[in-house]
Design a protein around this motif. Structure first.
Motif, PDB file in Angstrom:
ATOM      1  N   LEU A 136       0.780  -1.230  -0.075  1.00 20.85           N
ATOM      2  CA  LEU A 136      -0.074   0.033   0.116  1.00 20.85           C
ATOM      3  C   LEU A 136       0.860   1.434  -0.170  1.00 20.85           C
ATOM      4  CD1 LEU A 136      -2.935   1.105  -0.006  1.00 20.85           C
ATOM      5  CD2 LEU A 136      -2.588   1.188   2.785  1.00 20.85           C
ATOM      6  N   PHE A 137       2.084   1.326   0.527  1.00 20.97           N
ATOM      7  CA  PHE A 137       2.722   2.289   0.736  1.00 20.97           C
ATOM      8  C   PHE A 137       3.839   2.453  -0.468  1.00 20.97           C
ATOM      9  CE2 PHE A 137       1.252   0.763   4.928  1.00 20.97           C
ATOM     10  CZ  PHE A 137       0.367   1.725   5.168  1.00 20.97           C
ATOM     11  N   LYS A 138       3.889   1.701  -1.212  1.00 18.15           N
ATOM     12  CA  LYS A 138       4.996   1.693  -2.358  1.00 18.15           C
ATOM     13  C   LYS A 138       4.961   3.238  -2.774  1.00 18.15           C
ATOM     14  CE  LYS A 138       6.540  -0.316  -6.580  1.00 18.15           C
ATOM     15  NZ  LYS A 138       7.804  -0.292  -6.164  1.00 18.15           N
ATOM     16  N   ASP A 139       6.121   3.871  -3.043  1.00 20.80           N
ATOM     17  CA  ASP A 139       6.231   5.099  -3.487  1.00 20.80           C
ATOM     18  C   ASP A 139       5.160   6.255  -3.152  1.00 20.80           C
ATOM     19  OD1 ASP A 139       8.054   4.103  -5.168  1.00 20.80           O
ATOM     20  OD2 ASP A 139       6.473   3.538  -6.720  1.00 20.80           O
ATOM     21  N   ALA A 140       4.711   6.005  -1.846  1.00 16.13           N
ATOM     22  CA  ALA A 140       4.123   7.029  -1.108  1.00 16.13           C
ATOM     23  C   ALA A 140       4.823   8.043  -0.156  1.00 16.13           C
ATOM     24  CB  ALA A 140       3.032   6.140  -0.244  1.00 16.13           C
ATOM     25  N   SER A 141       4.105   9.100   0.178  1.00 19.01           N
ATOM     26  CA  SER A 141       4.667  10.129   0.916  1.00 19.01           C
ATOM     27  C   SER A 141       4.232   9.725   2.359  1.00 19.01           C
ATOM     28  CB  SER A 141       4.370  11.391   0.646  1.00 19.01           C
ATOM     29  OG  SER A 141       4.749  11.906  -0.571  1.00 19.01           O
TER      30      SER A 141
END
Length: 282
Positions: A136-141
């Motif tokens: 879910l947090f891949k490449d997220a801020s």
């Protein structure tokens, strides 16, 4: 970063995804708590957590991630304040920061643990552990609001979040966070919710494509959570709502007056602002 004992409070979409991502990408030990014991059992069976969290285990944890609604997060920290390990880090994942930080920071100072506000900029239209994803947090801020604590504490959580996929760690004050989030997230949910209420929405089949899907995606929201988030950030959010209402009125007036020059100028200004924000040359 050494191996840590990590407690996750709330195994919904965010907390469940945190648990899965940490188990997938690190060697840390993960303990989980959810008010629904069926969720705890499912998380245990699927290997998202190593054990169900108890107060005894919580007292040994190096990091506690709290993935609850804002007031529930504050209430949990207040209730467990004497249990948190001294010098351990407690980090919330709430979508507003001032109301949480202002209540929790004095507790942390009194009890000797480190509190860091956090907000993972990731989500889905769906909620609950069943929709939790390890990617879910891949490449997220990840936004952090560390008003207290050392550089080492911040580096420790930065290392963790980088390991589970976040590629941008943003540091802000709680006020900066709430002001920006009113524009980038909360306003979008308000506009989407209002947009889908047009009578035309009932007859859109066959007449819609990408723009309709983009504008309506986040109308499928959790009204309990978003009501709390909106009311926890009233000044900044209403400023954004009033601002977009004024700007929409300019478009409406130009169209009613058949004022092509003004309408073209409004559209050109919007196009150029978008290009500038995206770093394009026009």
């Amino acid at each position: 970063m050494g191996t840590m004992k990590i407690a996750i409070i709330g195994l919904g979409l965010i907390g469940g995804s945190m648990a899965k991502a940490i188990k997938e990408n690190t060697s840390h030990t993960v303990y989980g708590y959810d008010k629904n014991d069926t969720v705890e059992k499912k998380a245990l069976l699927l290997g998202a957590i190593d054990e169900v969290l108890t107060d005894e285990i919580l007292s040994q944890c190096d990091l506690t991630l709290i993935a609850l609604y804002p007031q529930a997060a504050v209430d949990f920290i207040r209730k467990k304040q004497e249990i948190f390990k001294k010098s351990s880090i407690v980090l919330d994942c709430c979508g507003v920061k001032r109301i949480v930080c202002r209540q929790v920071e004095p507790i942390a100072l009194k009890q000797g643990f480190v509190f860091i506000g956090g907000h993972p900029m990731a989500g889905l239209e769906h909620s609950g552990f069943d929709h939790a994803k390890k990617a879910l947090f891949k490449d997220a801020s990840m936004i952090l609001t560390p008003t207290k604590g050392s550089i080492q504490d911040v580096e420790k959580v930065k290392d963790l979040f980088t390991a589970i996929g976040f590629t941008n760690i943003q540091i802000a004050t709680p006020e900066e966070h709430d002001q920006m989030i009113a524009f980038t997230s909360q306003l979008a949910h308000v506009v989407s919710s209002a947009y889908i209420k047009s009578p035309a929405a009932m007859k859109h089949q066959g007449f819609s494509a990408g723009s309709y899907k983009d504008l309506t995606r986040v109308a499928k929201l959790n009204e309990d959570m978003w009501t709390e988030l909106f009311l926890d950030n009233p000044e900044f959010l209403t400023e954004e709502i009033d601002g977009i209402a004024r700007r929409l009125e300019e478009y409406s007036r130009a169209i009613k007056d058949r004022d092509a020059e003004t309408l073209r100028a409004l559209l050109k200004d919007g196009r150029e602002k978008k290009a500038f924000i995206d770093g394009e040359i026009f």
